[in-house]
Design an enzyme around this catalytic site. Structure first.
Site, PDB file in Angstrom:
ATOM      1  N   GLY A 251       0.734  -1.387   0.235  1.00  9.93           N
ATOM      2  CA  GLY A 251       0.478  -0.028  -0.220  1.00  9.93           C
ATOM      3  C   GLY A 251       0.752   1.103  -0.002  1.00  9.93           C
ATOM      4  O   GLY A 251       2.221   1.368   0.333  1.00  9.93           O
ATOM      5  N   LYS A 252       0.480   2.612   0.105  1.00  9.50           N
ATOM      6  CA  LYS A 252       0.940   3.497  -0.251  1.00  9.50           C
ATOM      7  C   LYS A 252       1.821   3.761   0.845  1.00  9.50           C
ATOM      8  O   LYS A 252       2.808   4.375   1.208  1.00  9.50           O
ATOM      9  CB  LYS A 252       0.214   4.209  -0.136  1.00  9.50           C
ATOM     10  N   ARG A 253       1.419   3.160   2.071  1.00 14.20           N
ATOM     11  CA  ARG A 253       2.669   3.067   3.366  1.00 14.20           C
ATOM     12  C   ARG A 253       3.112   3.001   4.064  1.00 14.20           C
ATOM     13  O   ARG A 253       4.562   2.668   4.065  1.00 14.20           O
ATOM     14  CB  ARG A 253       1.241   2.897   4.585  1.00 14.20           C
ATOM     15  N   ASP A 254       3.416   1.425   2.834  1.00  9.91           N
ATOM     16  CA  ASP A 254       4.123   0.433   2.700  1.00  9.91           C
ATOM     17  C   ASP A 254       5.659   1.080   1.320  1.00  9.91           C
ATOM     18  O   ASP A 254       6.226   0.431   1.032  1.00  9.91           O
ATOM     19  CB  ASP A 254       4.083  -0.790   2.056  1.00  9.91           C
TER      20      ASP A 254
END
Ligand code: GLU
Length: 488
Positions: A251-254
């Protein structure tokens, strides 16, 4: 590229929602590779039927991203085909035509309920712990559709579906997967479920590469293909891209960034394509570094993996370093100039990163960098200042260990003497090394090389003195050695 051969047609069908993530680009790449491998056609289709999610500028962003990677399309938003536009919002009459065919067959009807009523049905189903199916509320008789209401598909037959996926193999789903889904919304735009089927058919698409989130809807698609009398294309479900620890989807956080952020950081498009190709596909050989032509030659749907593919940033960096090594000298200089110009320090000091200068420092830089943004950072951090202007040299630091300034001066004077014998035209780092080495061996390396290196750079850490002298040139090297010796 031969676009007359229409045997194999693939498409990449992004929605213009402003972000081109790694997963989307990987889908585009696989579709592109399969088309090119088969001398077929690759289509870029813009799926802009959800006007609320649309972000201005996305179509340009998508095109720029694909072009950066070298994924040129045969038909796209800027290149319509005989089938018309590649932008769904420009194809509304086509969807209507197919919608009317279904209405005529009694296979589509206006949804008679308000959205509140549908929400009520849904709530009721949830309370009774059964799945909500619109078809349980299908009206007895169909009204005439006046396009102010959503048009729904009437599933002709409630049955179990079995189908084949080129990656996942034989799949099946029961009756609960079928429903009377919306074909055309009350705003006049078709749903994805309807539009993509019509478009794939009209555009002659033979293979659908897409993410696994569409597997659960496939029975619905199949019921619609059947109702329209259309043979479905080959389904090629790509494996999800997982976080490096494989615990969940990336995801974007990763760190799932927009693809053009990678460009800005100084990744090479050929490294990115190489890396993405190997995220979910493998050639079945030991080869790890591929050019685009290599990928086209080696790519095969049969070797796409089923299981999720971990996104390993280390591997991307490694691929980038490998591709940097393969760059032509000209390309390397062009990219160094581009990233050098981004350094605020270079701009501030009005330093000239001339081709000659870049050419000289290129070997030093390349050895140390994984992405070109690091070159900008090195310049910003002042790491190469001593190449561009005279360094401030702290006289006490010129001295090697306990030797004292006398010995350091002697060493510098002797080094100057030796180097003066090298002519301007023969000057380069190898010649400098060859000339100095015997003296350094005889006198003790540290006592010669440290004062020399420090006098030239004014830095505790820097490349070896021969390399620096090679870049600085004869005149500047001799000048710095002389100044340092005088200051001791
Ligand atoms: N527009 C869909 C999406 O962005 C495309 C899915 C497909 O490739 O059919 O997810």
């Amino acid at each position: 590229m031969d676009t007359n051969n229409r045997n194999i047609v693939t498409r990449f069908a992004p929605s213009p929602t402003g972000f081109m993530h790694i997963g989307g680009v990987r889908t585009a790449l696989f579709a592109y590779l399969w088309a090119r491998k088969n001398r077929g056609t690759f289509i870029l289709r813009i799926e802009d039927t959800d006007k609320e999610r649309e972000v201005a500028g996305s179509i340009e962003h998508i095109q720029e991203s694909l072009r950066w990677l070298g994924l040129e399309w045969d038909f796209g938003p800027d290149k319509p085909g005989t089938f018309g536009s590649c932008i769904q919002s420009e194809r509304l009459p086509t969807y209507l035509e197919f919608a009317h065919r279904l209405i005529e067959k009694g296979l589509a009807y206006p949804d008679p309920y308000s959205s509140e009523q549908v929400a009520e049905f849904r709530k009721q189903a949830e309370a009774e712990k059964r799945p909500f199916l619109f078809r349980n509320h299908r009206p007895e008789a169909f009204e005439k559709w006046d396009s102010t209401k959503p048009l729904r598909f009437k599933v002709p037959e409630i049955k179990r579906y079995r189908w084949h996926d080129a990656v996942r193999g034989d799949l099946e789903a029961g009756e609960e997967a079928l429903d009377d889904f919306i074909l055309i919304k009350s705003d006049g735009y078709p749903t994805y479920n309807f539009a993509h089927i019509i478009d794939d058919f009209s555009m002659g698409v033979t293979h659908i590469m897409r993410a696994d989130e569409f597997i659960s809807s496939t029975p619905r698609f199949l019921s619609l293909y059947e109702a329209l009398g259309i043979a479905p294309p080959v389904f090629v479900t790509l494996p999800p891209i997982l976080r490096d620890d494989r615990t969940k989807k990336l995801g974007k956080r990763d760190g799932a960034k927009d693809i053009l952020d990678y460009r800005a950081e100084g990744y090479l498009p050929e490294a990115m394509a190489n890396f993405l190709a190997l995220t979910g596909w493998n050639p079945g050989t030991e080869q790890e570094i591929f050019t685009m032509d290599d990928l086209i030659a080696a790519f095969d749907i049969a070797k796409i993996q089923k299981a999720g593919a971990a996104f390993n940033e280390e591997k991307l960096l490694w691929a980038n370093r490998e591709h940097i090594k393969n760059l032509s000298h000209e390309s390397l200089l062009r990219i160094l100039a581009e990233f050098g110009a981004k350094s605020s320090r270079v701009a501030e000091k009005k330093w000239d990163l001339s081709e000659e200068f870049l050419s000289k420092i290129a070997p030093i830089v390349v050895e140390r960098l994984s992405v070109f943004g690091e070159f900008t950072a090195m310049l910003d951090a002042g790491e190469f200042d001593y190449f561009l202007e005279e360094p401030t040299v702290d006289a006490s630091k010129i001295v090697w260990k306990e030797e004292g300034p006398e010995k350091a001066r002697d060493a510098l004077l002797r080094v100057s003497e030796i180097l003066e014998k090298i002519s301007e035209s023969n000057w380069n780092s190898e010649a400098v090394k060859e000339a100095i080495w015997p003296y350094a061996e005889e006198r003790g390396r540290g006592g010669v090389l440290w004062p020399m290196r420090y006098s030239l750079s004014g830095k505790d850490k820097s490349p070896d003195p021969f390399t620096i002298a090679g870049v600085l040139g004869r005149e500047e090297t001799l000048k710095r050695l002389k100044v340092a010796a005088e200051n001791l």
